[in-house]
Scaffold this active site. Structure first.
Site, PDB file in Angstrom:
ATOM      1  N   SER A  84       3.470  -2.122  10.320  1.00  0.00           N
ATOM      2  CA  SER A  84       4.934  -2.086  10.449  1.00  0.00           C
ATOM      3  C   SER A  84       5.603  -3.404  10.067  1.00  0.00           C
ATOM      4  O   SER A  84       6.554  -3.847  10.728  1.00  0.00           O
ATOM      5  CB  SER A  84       5.341  -1.654  11.869  1.00  0.00           C
ATOM      6  OG  SER A  84       4.871  -0.350  12.125  1.00  0.00           O
ATOM      7  N   ASN A 101       0.862  -1.180   0.000  1.00  0.00           N
ATOM      8  CA  ASN A 101       0.000   0.000   0.000  1.00  0.00           C
ATOM      9  C   ASN A 101       0.899   1.231   0.000  1.00  0.00           C
ATOM     10  O   ASN A 101       1.501   1.557   1.015  1.00  0.00           O
ATOM     11  CB  ASN A 101      -0.894  -0.024   1.252  1.00  0.00           C
ATOM     12  CG  ASN A 101      -1.669   1.269   1.426  1.00  0.00           C
ATOM     13  OD1 ASN A 101      -1.817   2.052   0.480  1.00  0.00           O
ATOM     14  ND2 ASN A 101      -2.169   1.496   2.634  1.00  0.00           N
ATOM     15  N   GLY A 157       2.818  -1.140   4.280  1.00  0.00           N
ATOM     16  CA  GLY A 157       2.789   0.281   3.942  1.00  0.00           C
ATOM     17  C   GLY A 157       4.189   0.799   3.665  1.00  0.00           C
ATOM     18  O   GLY A 157       4.751   0.615   2.577  1.00  0.00           O
ATOM     19  N   GLU A 195      -6.757   4.569   7.803  1.00  0.00           N
ATOM     20  CA  GLU A 195      -6.531   5.994   7.513  1.00  0.00           C
ATOM     21  C   GLU A 195      -7.761   6.599   6.836  1.00  0.00           C
ATOM     22  O   GLU A 195      -8.073   7.780   7.020  1.00  0.00           O
ATOM     23  CB  GLU A 195      -5.261   6.156   6.656  1.00  0.00           C
ATOM     24  CG  GLU A 195      -4.011   5.933   7.505  1.00  0.00           C
ATOM     25  CD  GLU A 195      -2.809   5.403   6.753  1.00  0.00           C
ATOM     26  OE1 GLU A 195      -2.780   5.455   5.512  1.00  0.00           O
ATOM     27  OE2 GLU A 195      -1.873   4.911   7.437  1.00  0.00           O
ATOM     28  N   LYS A 230       0.123   4.263  -0.225  1.00  0.00           N
ATOM     29  CA  LYS A 230      -0.533   5.437   0.378  1.00  0.00           C
ATOM     30  C   LYS A 230      -0.366   6.644  -0.554  1.00  0.00           C
ATOM     31  O   LYS A 230      -0.249   6.462  -1.762  1.00  0.00           O
ATOM     32  CB  LYS A 230       0.007   5.719   1.781  1.00  0.00           C
ATOM     33  CG  LYS A 230       0.068   4.464   2.641  1.00  0.00           C
ATOM     34  CD  LYS A 230       0.271   4.763   4.092  1.00  0.00           C
ATOM     35  CE  LYS A 230       0.503   3.465   4.838  1.00  0.00           C
ATOM     36  NZ  LYS A 230       0.202   3.553   6.249  1.00  0.00           N
ATOM     37  N   HIS A 252      -9.412   0.999   4.853  1.00  0.00           N
ATOM     38  CA  HIS A 252      -8.135   1.207   5.555  1.00  0.00           C
ATOM     39  C   HIS A 252      -8.370   2.164   6.736  1.00  0.00           C
ATOM     40  O   HIS A 252      -9.172   3.094   6.639  1.00  0.00           O
ATOM     41  CB  HIS A 252      -7.097   1.786   4.586  1.00  0.00           C
ATOM     42  CG  HIS A 252      -5.715   1.756   5.141  1.00  0.00           C
ATOM     43  ND1 HIS A 252      -5.267   2.689   6.054  1.00  0.00           N
ATOM     44  CD2 HIS A 252      -4.687   0.894   4.951  1.00  0.00           C
ATOM     45  CE1 HIS A 252      -4.020   2.400   6.392  1.00  0.00           C
ATOM     46  NE2 HIS A 252      -3.647   1.313   5.738  1.00  0.00           N
TER      47      HIS A 252
HETATM   48  C1  PEP Z   1      -0.708   0.019   5.847  1.00  0.00           C
HETATM   49  O1  PEP Z   1      -0.655   1.088   5.271  1.00  0.00           O
HETATM   50  O2  PEP Z   1      -1.648  -0.743   5.606  1.00  0.00           O
HETATM   51  C2  PEP Z   1       0.349  -0.336   6.783  1.00  0.00           C
HETATM   52  C3  PEP Z   1       0.258  -1.462   7.417  1.00  0.00           C
HETATM   53  O3  PEP Z   1       1.382   0.565   6.943  1.00  0.00           O
HETATM   54  P1  PEP Z   1       2.826   0.289   7.620  1.00  0.00           P
HETATM   55  O4  PEP Z   1       3.329  -1.005   7.052  1.00  0.00           O
HETATM   56  O5  PEP Z   1       3.642   1.453   7.246  1.00  0.00           O
HETATM   57  O6  PEP Z   1       2.578   0.156   9.090  1.00  0.00           O
END
Ligand code: PEP
Length: 251
Positions: free
Chosen positions: A215, A9, A236, A99, A11, A97
């Protein structure tokens, strides 16, 4: 056997040109030794050019989008319909998501409408659910996540559910560097699978893929992937670094 599914993703990162450079870089050093299914989900502005490059250089990566509206056309300024996304070559769509829930007010009801719209247009949803830190610390995480699952899947029939990927993403682990322990993540994924079995059939729940997200990085992917009910990852930050993304794919 559920095929491992790693999705990136991006973003709101990468212009169209940057996305083209990234995908060329990915293609140059691409290996997929675990034979995972891999998808990238760029911003909508880069979908078409990324798709063209994937096809041109036969890169074994699928395309997804990060969001869409549930109506198919009309006076919805700034929105993008499922059909528009599909026409650009996307196969997957991330829905719900955290966000989008946090910054754009998406509720379970909106997620549910988007799920139905995705099926109608032939897009495969990656449906995100997950709890906040407060909810986890108060011991209500499982109840909260399973309720999200039920509300977001309301009215989705058996035929469609097996094409859904669920992404369990604890909000407190997204973009924070904190990962859920693989044991806690697996327990939640198991509970999600169990509830899908109650809502539909056990066979269906055994086929549905459940990703962990929060993460994920090269250093923690192997342990996460060794868990019984984690079938992949929604990545992400680490998905916009070619080397990290490739290391994750080849955990
Ligand atoms: C995400 O955007 O779905 C995500 C899990 O981000 P990150 O891996 O940066 O935590």
């Amino acid at each position: 056997m559920r095929k491992t599914f790693i999705a990136g993703n991006w973003k709101m990162n990468m212009t169209n040109l940057e996305a083209e450079k990234f995908i060329m870089g990915l293609g140059d050093s691409y290996k997929n030794k675990n034979n995972c299914e891999v998808a990238v989900c760029p911003p909508v502005t880069a979908l078409l050019s990324v798709k063209k490059l994937i096809d041109k250089y036969s890169i074994d990566v699928k395309l997804g989008a990060q969001n869409m509206f549930y109506e198919s056309s009309g006076a919805f300024t700034g929105e993008v319909s499922p059909g528009m996304i599909k026409e650009l070559g996307a196969e997957y769509i991330i829905i719900g998501h955290s966000e989008r829930r946090k910054y754009f007010g998406e509720t379970n009801e909106i997620v549910n409408r988007k799920m139905s719209a995705a099926f109608k247009s032939g897009l495969k949803p990656i449906m995100c659910i997950g709890e906040s830190l407060d909810i986890r610390e108060s011991g209500r995480a499982e109840k909260f996540v399973l309720n999200q699952l039920i509300e977001c899947l309301a009215g989705i029939n058996e035929k469609n559910i097996s094409g859904v990927t669920i992404a369990y993403e604890p909000i407190w682990a997204i973009g924070t560097g904190k990962t859920a322990t693989s044991k806690d993540a697996n327990e939640m994924c198991k509970a999600i699978r169990g509830r899908i079995g109650d809502l539909y059939y056990k066979d269906i729940s055994e086929a549905v893929r459940i990703q962990y997200g929060g993460s994920v990085k090269p250093s923690n992917i192997s342990e996460l992937m060794s868990m019984t009910d984690i079938d992949g990852a929604l990545v992400g930050g680490a998905s916009i670094k070619v080397d990290d993304f490739i290391s994750i794919i080849n955990y």
